[in-house]
Design an enzyme around this catalytic site. Structure first.
Site, PDB file in Angstrom:
ATOM      1  N   TYR A  23      22.113 -17.867  82.996  1.00  0.00           N
ATOM      2  CA  TYR A  23      22.628 -17.464  84.306  1.00  0.00           C
ATOM      3  C   TYR A  23      21.503 -16.729  85.024  1.00  0.00           C
ATOM      4  O   TYR A  23      21.068 -15.669  84.572  1.00  0.00           O
ATOM      5  CB  TYR A  23      23.837 -16.553  84.098  1.00  0.00           C
ATOM      6  CG  TYR A  23      24.500 -16.039  85.350  1.00  0.00           C
ATOM      7  CD1 TYR A  23      24.899 -16.911  86.367  1.00  0.00           C
ATOM      8  CD2 TYR A  23      24.771 -14.688  85.503  1.00  0.00           C
ATOM      9  CE1 TYR A  23      25.527 -16.443  87.498  1.00  0.00           C
ATOM     10  CE2 TYR A  23      25.411 -14.206  86.639  1.00  0.00           C
ATOM     11  CZ  TYR A  23      25.784 -15.086  87.635  1.00  0.00           C
ATOM     12  OH  TYR A  23      26.413 -14.608  88.759  1.00  0.00           O
ATOM     13  N   TYR A 177      36.705 -15.280  82.235  1.00  0.00           N
ATOM     14  CA  TYR A 177      35.618 -14.412  81.766  1.00  0.00           C
ATOM     15  C   TYR A 177      35.796 -12.989  82.290  1.00  0.00           C
ATOM     16  O   TYR A 177      35.771 -12.017  81.532  1.00  0.00           O
ATOM     17  CB  TYR A 177      34.260 -14.968  82.221  1.00  0.00           C
ATOM     18  CG  TYR A 177      33.108 -14.057  81.891  1.00  0.00           C
ATOM     19  CD1 TYR A 177      32.473 -14.151  80.660  1.00  0.00           C
ATOM     20  CD2 TYR A 177      32.677 -13.080  82.788  1.00  0.00           C
ATOM     21  CE1 TYR A 177      31.433 -13.292  80.337  1.00  0.00           C
ATOM     22  CE2 TYR A 177      31.643 -12.224  82.464  1.00  0.00           C
ATOM     23  CZ  TYR A 177      31.020 -12.334  81.240  1.00  0.00           C
ATOM     24  OH  TYR A 177      30.004 -11.471  80.924  1.00  0.00           O
ATOM     25  N   HIS A 178      35.973 -12.863  83.589  1.00  0.00           N
ATOM     26  CA  HIS A 178      36.028 -11.534  84.186  1.00  0.00           C
ATOM     27  C   HIS A 178      37.358 -10.834  83.924  1.00  0.00           C
ATOM     28  O   HIS A 178      37.463  -9.623  84.081  1.00  0.00           O
ATOM     29  CB  HIS A 178      35.743 -11.625  85.690  1.00  0.00           C
ATOM     30  CG  HIS A 178      34.368 -12.136  85.982  1.00  0.00           C
ATOM     31  ND1 HIS A 178      34.118 -13.454  86.274  1.00  0.00           N
ATOM     32  CD2 HIS A 178      33.160 -11.518  85.967  1.00  0.00           C
ATOM     33  CE1 HIS A 178      32.821 -13.621  86.452  1.00  0.00           C
ATOM     34  NE2 HIS A 178      32.222 -12.469  86.266  1.00  0.00           N
ATOM     35  N   LYS A 542      33.233   3.037  96.181  1.00  0.00           N
ATOM     36  CA  LYS A 542      32.314   1.949  95.868  1.00  0.00           C
ATOM     37  C   LYS A 542      31.645   1.508  97.173  1.00  0.00           C
ATOM     38  O   LYS A 542      32.188   0.672  97.908  1.00  0.00           O
ATOM     39  CB  LYS A 542      33.054   0.780  95.209  1.00  0.00           C
ATOM     40  CG  LYS A 542      33.467   1.090  93.777  1.00  0.00           C
ATOM     41  CD  LYS A 542      33.833  -0.152  92.999  1.00  0.00           C
ATOM     42  CE  LYS A 542      32.674  -1.096  92.774  1.00  0.00           C
ATOM     43  NZ  LYS A 542      31.597  -0.527  91.929  1.00  0.00           N
ATOM     44  N   ASP A 546      29.249  -4.292  95.840  1.00  0.00           N
ATOM     45  CA  ASP A 546      29.535  -4.418  94.409  1.00  0.00           C
ATOM     46  C   ASP A 546      31.044  -4.374  94.176  1.00  0.00           C
ATOM     47  O   ASP A 546      31.701  -3.381  94.456  1.00  0.00           O
ATOM     48  CB  ASP A 546      28.845  -3.283  93.647  1.00  0.00           C
ATOM     49  CG  ASP A 546      29.286  -3.214  92.190  1.00  0.00           C
ATOM     50  OD1 ASP A 546      29.575  -4.278  91.607  1.00  0.00           O
ATOM     51  OD2 ASP A 546      29.335  -2.093  91.648  1.00  0.00           O
ATOM     52  N   HIS A 548      32.504  -5.034  91.117  1.00  0.00           N
ATOM     53  CA  HIS A 548      32.858  -4.757  89.727  1.00  0.00           C
ATOM     54  C   HIS A 548      33.463  -3.354  89.672  1.00  0.00           C
ATOM     55  O   HIS A 548      32.751  -2.355  89.560  1.00  0.00           O
ATOM     56  CB  HIS A 548      31.632  -4.854  88.818  1.00  0.00           C
ATOM     57  CG  HIS A 548      31.191  -6.271  88.596  1.00  0.00           C
ATOM     58  ND1 HIS A 548      30.365  -6.923  89.477  1.00  0.00           N
ATOM     59  CD2 HIS A 548      31.475  -7.168  87.610  1.00  0.00           C
ATOM     60  CE1 HIS A 548      30.140  -8.157  89.036  1.00  0.00           C
ATOM     61  NE2 HIS A 548      30.810  -8.335  87.915  1.00  0.00           N
TER      62      HIS A 548
END
Length: 686
Positions: A23, A177-178, A542, A546, A548
């Protein structure tokens, strides 16, 4: 000599290896192109493109929210010229390309098709995948743009377009995945991902864009992107459960009789969440063990694998670090005899029992989501996000309380100095700050050289298609050829569909434990609140793009658990807006979470903004993946404390923040007027 010794990699008895990827993408299209060509020369068999956050969220590189983010976690692609540079010298009819892009997936696919057409490559010859899973973006990564319904329409348009025009393309990579990164249990990972796939297929079927007798072709192109964690046996069983459940769902719900259209086709990246900043050399073993769980079982083997690098908990990996992970895959695929055998786990009673248990739990969760009205309703209600926050809070609590042991973190912490991270060694890649300036200058040049009439005409066509509920792919490809930018494409659709702010999942705080340490912390917070004359307030913010948000959410949960009033409104705020919110709400401390590498630029804006508004006394703490050299820079700016992934003991972190507020209170006991403060007569500086 025995046949076992003479068997070779070209033996007809061997299966073909999975697609071997890394990746990758950073800095600029030119730099990323050089990296791709290097990796392909080293034996990589497919590309997996990482885009930077402005591209992922539909902004051009010169947008105010893009400050500090350009080229940091991926490659910026603002227009057709960037995409041409990205794939220069790479024949797209020979390449299998995966693009981790979601909200603007239709646009990036349009750019890719436009590049192929300029290369003289037919659409039908293109192979690859757009991740295009918006639903999980509302739950974990946060790179959504539009509300759920129009987002589902865009996914539908891509699926309906590609099965006809680009039949080898996977229009959606349902991405669990996340979900695991956000704390999902195996049952939640199974259920939430399958619920997402069901929502998409139901939308495609009801759209009328695909004839019933051709619907199986769409089902057959839906792929998945999963996470493989360290619980080796559980992960093997999870993948076998995924395969069995998908086969059952596609057969019973959609009536797909052709077995090849019912296959569970998936790619994988192993668990980046489990990589540790402490003793990072141990991550090599973790990566290997996690890879084994998705390649050992032939009947549930991944179609493509990309591995993180050992140092991703420290920062951006270098080309050599990626090569190390690439060689790990190649040794498994070409040196071992794994690909010469049938499934190693068929008939194993322990495996069968675990698979059955996971399926039972996943089906129960699926039934609950179905009763709510499906995945979109479960997102809008905040149910799915709330469940992930709860699961992640429990996971972190178990680590903090030594229920879950992690080598080098809370077990066997004694260590020799690592030669991989010794002083004087540059163990990660640093993106030059000039990258952003150079990209913006190139973007200005691109805009000035365009045919403005062609731009206006193509954008009008895109807007008309969106308003009239027509498929937007052909109009997007026309925009790509005309020279439209990523920001212009997204802004046009924002005007039609609007924007969205997803539920945070932390609106009702949860109690993660009643251990002595949290009880003491609550008493300490009550004591400080009494001094303040009001309940202690912490703004968790945040800034930038971003998305996440796991760390911010867990700090918010733990602070709320401790009795602090938490001000947290999710992701994607400008520094100026966070400053205003902190002042208007009377925050006593500000906690910023930034994992994209843009911490220096964004924190500087917040700190300077506080000072400009006469609120420089409000302490600022920062958390993220922050190199030691940048920690010093942040402290020199005036940041009171910096936390990185090694600071897993959240009770300790919150305790230190409470002590910080107490010290500030002692330093400035007299009331001060702050521009925008709600009450000039308050009993402290806050």
């Amino acid at each position: 000599m025995s046949s076992d010794r003479t068997r070779t990699a070209t033996s007809p008895e061997r299966d073909r290896p999975w697609l071997i990827r890394t990746y990758a993408g950073h800095s600029s299209a030119q730099a990323s192109n050089a990296l791709y060509r290097q990796n392909l020369a080293k034996g990589q068999t497919g590309l997996s493109v990482a885009f930077d956050l402005p591209t992922q969220t539909g902004y051009d590189s010169d947008h105010v929210l893009a400050r500090g983010e350009v080229g940091k976690v991926g490659v910026p692609v603002s227009h057709l010229g960037d995409m041409e540079t990205l794939f220069e010298g790479i024949p797209l009819d020979k390449m299998n390309t995966s693009m981790t892009i979601n909200a603007p997936a239709a646009w990036l696919l349009a750019l890719y098709i436009a590049v192929a057409e300029k290369q003289g490559v037919k659409r039908a010859d293109l192979q690859g995948t757009t991740q295009n899973d918006i639903i999980k973006e509302y739950l974990s990564r946060g790179t959504y743009i539009f509300p759920p319904a129009p987002s589902l329409k865009l996914i539908t348009d891509v699926a309906a377009f590609t099965y006809r025009e680009v039949p080898k393309w996977n229009p959606m990579n349902v991405c669990s995945y996340h979900l695991q990164e956000a704390g999902a249990t195996p049952e939640q990972e199974l259920a939430f991902a399958l619920a997402t796939a069901i929502a998409v297929l139901d939308a495609v079927r009801s759209s009328g864009q695909v004839p019933e007798d051709e619907f199986g072709q769409v089902v057959g192109r839906i792929s998945f992107f999963v996470n493989a964690g360290i619980r080796f046996v559980t992960e093997i069983c999870k993948m076998r459960a995924f395969c069995e459940l998908w086969d059952e769902i596609t057969q019973t719900r959609y009536g797909i009789s052709d077995e090849k259209f019912r296959r569970f086709r998936y790619g994988v990246q192993v668990n980046s969440l489990g990589l540790t900043e402490q003793q990072p050399e141990n991550n090599v073993y973790r990566i290997l063990i996690e890879m084994l769980s998705v390649v050992l079982s032939k009947n549930a083997r991944a179609r493509a694998v990309q591995l993180p690098a050992w140092n991703e908990a420290l920062g951006l990996p270098r080309p050599w670090d990626q090569q190390w992970s690439l060689r790990l895959q190649q040794i498994m695929a070409y040196e071992t005899d794994l690909l010469e055998y049938e499934d190693l786990f068929d008939g194993n009673p322990a495996i069968e029992r675990k698979v059955a248990t996971l399926k039972q739990g996943a089906l129960a969760e699926l039934a609950k989501i179905d009763a709510m009205g499906g995945a979109i309703a479960a997102v809008d209600s905040g149910y799915m996000k709330g469940e992930l926050v709860k699961s992640n809070a429990q996971r972190l609590s178990d680590i903090e309380n030594d229920v879950t042991r992690i080598i080098g973190v809370n077990a066997f912490v004694e260590t020799e100095p690592s030669p991989l991270t010794a002083d004087g060694i540059q163990s990660i890649m640093m993106v030059d700050d000039m990258v952003e300036h150079e990209q913006i200058e190139k973007l200005k040049g691109w805009r000035s050289g365009r045919d403005q009439a062609a731009i206006a005409k193509s954008l009008a066509g895109l807007e008309a298609a969106a308003r009239e509920n027509r498929n937007i792919m052909e109009s997007s490809i026309a925009c790509a050829h005309a020279g439209v930018t990523t920001g212009e494409w997204s802004e046009t659709l924002r005007q039609v569909f609007g924007e969205y702010r997803a539920p945070t999942g932390v609106t009702s705080m949860i109690v993660t434990g009643e251990e002595d340490n949290i009880k003491k912390l609550r008493s300490r917070v009550a004591e400080i609140s009494e001094k303040l004359g009001e309940r202690m307030k912490m703004l968790v913010g945040k800034p930038g793009l971003d998305g996440h948000s796991n760390g911010a959410e867990q700090i918010a949960v733990k602070a709320g658990d401790a009795g602090i009033e938490v001000l947290y409104d999710g992701i994607r705020w400008t520094p100026d807006k966070l400053v205003r919110n902190a002042i208007d709400e009377g925050a006593h401390v500000i906690g910023l979470s930034i994992l994209s590498g843009s911490h220096v630029a964004l924190v500087r804006e917040v700190v300077n903004g506080l000072r400009a508004h006469g609120a420089g006394h409000i302490p600022v703490v920062v958390g993220g993946i922050i190199p030691n050299s940048d920690i010093l820079v942040l402290r020199q700016m005036g940041v009171s404390a910096v936390y990185t992934p090694k600071d897993y003991q959240l009770v300790r972190v919150i305790s230190e923040i409470v002590d910080l507020v107490d010290r500030k209170l002692s330093e400035y006991p007299a009331p001060r007027n702050v521009e925008g403060a709600p009450d000039a007569g308050q009993t402290s500086i806050y």
